[in-house]
Scaffold this motif. Structure first.
Motif, PDB file in Angstrom:
ATOM      1  N   GLU A  29      -3.207  -3.777  -9.649  1.00 53.79           N
ATOM      2  CA  GLU A  29      -2.787  -2.392  -9.699  1.00 53.79           C
ATOM      3  C   GLU A  29      -3.858  -1.451  -9.808  1.00 53.79           C
ATOM      4  OE1 GLU A  29      -0.644   1.127  -9.224  1.00 53.79           O
ATOM      5  OE2 GLU A  29       0.218  -1.178  -9.145  1.00 53.79           O
ATOM      6  N   ARG A  30      -4.985  -1.939 -10.783  1.00 59.38           N
ATOM      7  CA  ARG A  30      -6.316  -0.983 -11.057  1.00 59.38           C
ATOM      8  C   ARG A  30      -7.259  -1.143  -9.813  1.00 59.38           C
ATOM      9  NH1 ARG A  30     -11.288  -1.968 -12.427  1.00 59.38           N
ATOM     10  NH2 ARG A  30     -11.386  -4.405 -12.449  1.00 59.38           N
ATOM     11  N   LEU A  31      -6.827  -2.190  -8.806  1.00 58.71           N
ATOM     12  CA  LEU A  31      -7.766  -2.215  -7.774  1.00 58.71           C
ATOM     13  C   LEU A  31      -7.313  -1.603  -6.383  1.00 58.71           C
ATOM     14  CD1 LEU A  31      -9.117  -5.735  -8.660  1.00 58.71           C
ATOM     15  CD2 LEU A  31     -10.520  -3.857  -8.641  1.00 58.71           C
ATOM     16  N   LEU A  32      -5.921  -1.602  -6.357  1.00 56.59           N
ATOM     17  CA  LEU A  32      -5.222  -1.066  -5.173  1.00 56.59           C
ATOM     18  C   LEU A  32      -5.297   0.294  -4.980  1.00 56.59           C
ATOM     19  CD1 LEU A  32      -2.001  -3.344  -5.398  1.00 56.59           C
ATOM     20  CD2 LEU A  32      -3.820  -3.337  -3.477  1.00 56.59           C
ATOM     21  N   PRO A  33      -5.454   0.875  -3.715  1.00 57.99           N
ATOM     22  CA  PRO A  33      -5.199   2.410  -3.582  1.00 57.99           C
ATOM     23  C   PRO A  33      -3.809   2.975  -4.038  1.00 57.99           C
ATOM     24  CG  PRO A  33      -5.297   1.393  -1.508  1.00 57.99           C
ATOM     25  CD  PRO A  33      -5.107   0.116  -2.377  1.00 57.99           C
ATOM     26  N   VAL A  34      -3.828   4.108  -4.053  1.00 61.17           N
ATOM     27  CA  VAL A  34      -2.621   4.858  -4.537  1.00 61.17           C
ATOM     28  C   VAL A  34      -1.759   4.937  -3.486  1.00 61.17           C
ATOM     29  CG1 VAL A  34      -1.633   7.233  -5.401  1.00 61.17           C
ATOM     30  CG2 VAL A  34      -3.849   6.226  -6.314  1.00 61.17           C
ATOM     31  N   GLY A  35      -0.349   4.800  -3.952  1.00 61.23           N
ATOM     32  CA  GLY A  35       0.891   4.948  -2.649  1.00 61.23           C
ATOM     33  C   GLY A  35       0.653   3.834  -1.806  1.00 61.23           C
ATOM     34  N   GLY A  36       1.795   4.251  -0.565  1.00 58.07           N
ATOM     35  CA  GLY A  36       1.907   3.237   0.236  1.00 58.07           C
ATOM     36  C   GLY A  36       2.450   1.850   0.035  1.00 58.07           C
ATOM     37  N   THR A  37       2.830   1.100   1.063  1.00 59.09           N
ATOM     38  CA  THR A  37       3.473  -0.313   0.619  1.00 59.09           C
ATOM     39  C   THR A  37       2.463  -1.195   0.418  1.00 59.09           C
ATOM     40  OG1 THR A  37       5.232   0.153   2.145  1.00 59.09           O
ATOM     41  CG2 THR A  37       4.781  -1.957   1.826  1.00 59.09           C
ATOM     42  N   VAL A  38       2.798  -2.204  -0.518  1.00 57.54           N
ATOM     43  CA  VAL A  38       2.013  -3.374  -0.900  1.00 57.54           C
ATOM     44  C   VAL A  38       2.498  -4.499  -0.492  1.00 57.54           C
ATOM     45  CG1 VAL A  38       0.607  -4.743  -2.719  1.00 57.54           C
ATOM     46  CG2 VAL A  38       0.791  -2.276  -2.928  1.00 57.54           C
ATOM     47  N   LEU A  39       1.978  -5.565   0.232  1.00 57.60           N
ATOM     48  CA  LEU A  39       2.367  -6.666   0.790  1.00 57.60           C
ATOM     49  C   LEU A  39       1.771  -7.777   0.037  1.00 57.60           C
ATOM     50  CD1 LEU A  39       3.967  -8.640   3.012  1.00 57.60           C
ATOM     51  CD2 LEU A  39       1.629  -8.231   4.162  1.00 57.60           C
ATOM     52  N   ASP A  40       2.600  -8.648  -0.437  1.00 60.63           N
ATOM     53  CA  ASP A  40       2.132  -9.814  -1.255  1.00 60.63           C
ATOM     54  C   ASP A  40       2.335 -11.117  -0.692  1.00 60.63           C
ATOM     55  OD1 ASP A  40       1.491 -11.878  -2.981  1.00 60.63           O
ATOM     56  OD2 ASP A  40       2.985 -11.180  -4.763  1.00 60.63           O
ATOM     57  N   VAL A  41       1.245 -11.433  -0.023  1.00 63.41           N
ATOM     58  CA  VAL A  41       1.125 -12.661   0.900  1.00 63.41           C
ATOM     59  C   VAL A  41       0.982 -13.878   0.150  1.00 63.41           C
ATOM     60  CG1 VAL A  41      -0.279 -13.862   2.764  1.00 63.41           C
ATOM     61  CG2 VAL A  41      -0.095 -11.299   2.725  1.00 63.41           C
ATOM     62  N   GLY A  42       1.898 -14.873   0.389  1.00 71.69           N
ATOM     63  CA  GLY A  42       2.082 -15.861  -0.218  1.00 71.69           C
ATOM     64  C   GLY A  42       2.577 -15.678  -1.766  1.00 71.69           C
ATOM     65  N   GLY A  43       3.384 -14.729  -1.591  1.00 69.55           N
ATOM     66  CA  GLY A  43       3.863 -14.139  -2.884  1.00 69.55           C
ATOM     67  C   GLY A  43       5.003 -14.988  -3.892  1.00 69.55           C
ATOM     68  N   GLY A  44       5.580 -16.107  -3.400  1.00 71.37           N
ATOM     69  CA  GLY A  44       6.074 -17.197  -3.781  1.00 71.37           C
ATOM     70  C   GLY A  44       7.728 -16.484  -4.637  1.00 71.37           C
ATOM     71  N   THR A  45       7.671 -16.490  -5.547  1.00 71.51           N
ATOM     72  CA  THR A  45       8.899 -16.201  -6.335  1.00 71.51           C
ATOM     73  C   THR A  45       8.914 -14.698  -6.697  1.00 71.51           C
ATOM     74  OG1 THR A  45       7.947 -16.393  -8.519  1.00 71.51           O
ATOM     75  CG2 THR A  45       9.153 -18.393  -7.687  1.00 71.51           C
ATOM     76  N   GLY A  46       7.938 -14.160  -6.320  1.00 70.60           N
ATOM     77  CA  GLY A  46       7.855 -12.541  -6.774  1.00 70.60           C
ATOM     78  C   GLY A  46       7.691 -12.271  -7.854  1.00 70.60           C
ATOM     79  N   ILE A  47       7.337 -13.305  -8.573  1.00 70.87           N
ATOM     80  CA  ILE A  47       7.155 -12.786 -10.123  1.00 70.87           C
ATOM     81  C   ILE A  47       6.019 -11.875 -10.346  1.00 70.87           C
ATOM     82  CG2 ILE A  47       5.467 -14.960 -10.550  1.00 70.87           C
ATOM     83  CD1 ILE A  47       7.112 -15.085 -13.490  1.00 70.87           C
ATOM     84  N   VAL A  48       4.819 -11.924  -9.635  1.00 72.03           N
ATOM     85  CA  VAL A  48       3.784 -10.860  -9.593  1.00 72.03           C
ATOM     86  C   VAL A  48       4.197  -9.678  -9.056  1.00 72.03           C
ATOM     87  CG1 VAL A  48       1.581 -10.375  -9.331  1.00 72.03           C
ATOM     88  CG2 VAL A  48       2.103 -12.554  -9.913  1.00 72.03           C
ATOM     89  N   THR A  49       4.793  -9.922  -7.723  1.00 76.03           N
ATOM     90  CA  THR A  49       4.915  -8.723  -7.085  1.00 76.03           C
ATOM     91  C   THR A  49       6.208  -7.588  -8.051  1.00 76.03           C
ATOM     92  OG1 THR A  49       5.501 -10.373  -5.501  1.00 76.03           O
ATOM     93  CG2 THR A  49       5.588  -8.166  -4.710  1.00 76.03           C
ATOM     94  N   SER A  50       7.230  -8.437  -8.462  1.00 74.80           N
ATOM     95  CA  SER A  50       8.150  -7.486  -9.229  1.00 74.80           C
ATOM     96  C   SER A  50       7.789  -6.716 -10.347  1.00 74.80           C
ATOM     97  CB  SER A  50       9.148  -8.504  -9.963  1.00 74.80           C
ATOM     98  OG  SER A  50       8.756  -9.547 -10.711  1.00 74.80           O
ATOM     99  N   VAL A  51       6.497  -7.183 -10.948  1.00 74.27           N
ATOM    100  CA  VAL A  51       5.660  -6.366 -11.951  1.00 74.27           C
ATOM    101  C   VAL A  51       5.017  -5.225 -11.014  1.00 74.27           C
ATOM    102  CG1 VAL A  51       3.908  -6.127 -13.766  1.00 74.27           C
ATOM    103  CG2 VAL A  51       5.278  -8.146 -13.380  1.00 74.27           C
ATOM    104  N   LEU A  52       4.628  -5.188 -10.035  1.00 72.83           N
ATOM    105  CA  LEU A  52       3.827  -4.257  -9.121  1.00 72.83           C
ATOM    106  C   LEU A  52       5.250  -3.223  -8.986  1.00 72.83           C
ATOM    107  CD1 LEU A  52       1.535  -6.060  -6.824  1.00 72.83           C
ATOM    108  CD2 LEU A  52       0.964  -4.797  -8.569  1.00 72.83           C
ATOM    109  N   ALA A  53       6.233  -3.995  -8.735  1.00 72.67           N
ATOM    110  CA  ALA A  53       7.305  -2.841  -8.288  1.00 72.67           C
ATOM    111  C   ALA A  53       7.725  -2.155  -9.291  1.00 72.67           C
ATOM    112  CB  ALA A  53       8.602  -3.819  -7.712  1.00 72.67           C
ATOM    113  N   ALA A  54       7.901  -2.848 -10.462  1.00 78.97           N
ATOM    114  CA  ALA A  54       8.480  -2.156 -12.030  1.00 78.97           C
ATOM    115  C   ALA A  54       7.563  -1.015 -12.024  1.00 78.97           C
ATOM    116  CB  ALA A  54       8.357  -3.088 -13.016  1.00 78.97           C
ATOM    117  N   ARG A  55       6.322  -1.094 -11.733  1.00 83.94           N
ATOM    118  CA  ARG A  55       5.088  -0.095 -12.083  1.00 83.94           C
ATOM    119  C   ARG A  55       5.147   1.063 -10.943  1.00 83.94           C
ATOM    120  NH1 ARG A  55       0.330  -2.648 -15.221  1.00 83.94           N
ATOM    121  NH2 ARG A  55      -0.658  -0.678 -14.383  1.00 83.94           N
TER     122      ARG A  55
END
Ligand SMILES: C[S@@+](CC[C@H](N)C(=O)[O-])C[C@H]1O[C@@H](n2cnc3c(N)ncnc32)[C@H](O)[C@@H]1O
Length: 191
Positions: A29-55
């Protein structure tokens, strides 16, 4: 490579669980630009992605393992895509951020193809953040420059596809004790 369909039920608990995912997502999150859609490539179970979504991030998870994606779909209904990292099922220039966590080290013959696809789907000025030097970091060893996800190799490959190194970071996590530190590198799409 592991059979991630079989690995799926135990994956999260054996890879540092929510602690690892929270630390990784905070750094992404610190390194990503503001806004837009973030694609998690090889995101697996979504355990990391879901934290991004919760943020507050709008997210998509792409993975080629049906078993891993089934779990991601429970966390992120309607946000999962079955597909290979070398042929992403995503429109050209349609995402502002891409994250790749613990995938490149599994793809010794396809790092070029992954970066080509990421460069295609990123918006201009979009940012890709990926883990580098994963295996050596996980063992607490010095990076192996011959690894397919060695930072110099990844940086040179990214540059060939118009993705310029723009920042670095790291997160602490995983199942080893003490938990290792995993470096990440960010690249901005030029033009
Ligand atoms: C080590 S796991 C990492 C999962 C997730 N990024 C995380 O950090 O929790 C690697 C993931 O990459 C996926 N994967 C491996 N090769 C792939 C490919 N060619 N295209 C898409 N996903 C792939 C696997 O199915 C698995 O879910």
């Amino acid at each position: 490579m592991l059979d991630y369909d079989r690995e799926a039920p135990t994956y999260d608990d054996t890879r540092g669980g929510a602690c690892r995912a929270t630390a990784a997502a905070a750094e992404l999150e610190r390194l990503l630009p503001v806004g837009g859609t973030v694609l998690d490539v090889g995101g697996g179970t979504g355990i990391v992605t879901s934290v991004l979504a919760a943020r507050g991030r709008r997210v998509l998870v792409a993975d080629r393992s049906v078993g891993m994606l089934r779990l991601a779909g429970r966390r992120l209904p309607g946000r999962v895509l079955a597909g290979d990292a070398t042929a992403l099922p995503v429109r050209t220039a349609s995402v502002r951020g891409i994250v790749i966590v613990w995938l490149l080290h599994l793809m010794p013959s396809a790092v070029d193809s992954v970066f080509a696809e990421c460069a295609r789907v990123l918006e201009p000025a979009g940012v890709l953040v990926c883990t580098v030097d994963k295996d050596a970091s996980g063992r607490g060893e010095s990076p192996d420059p011959s690894a397919c996800d060695a930072v110099a190799t990844v940086t040179a490959t990214a540059a060939r596809f118009g993705l310029a190194h723009c920042a670095d970071g790291a997160f602490v996590g995983g199942s080893a004790r003490p938990p290792p530190t995993y470096p990440v590198r960010a690249f901005r799409r030029e033009g």
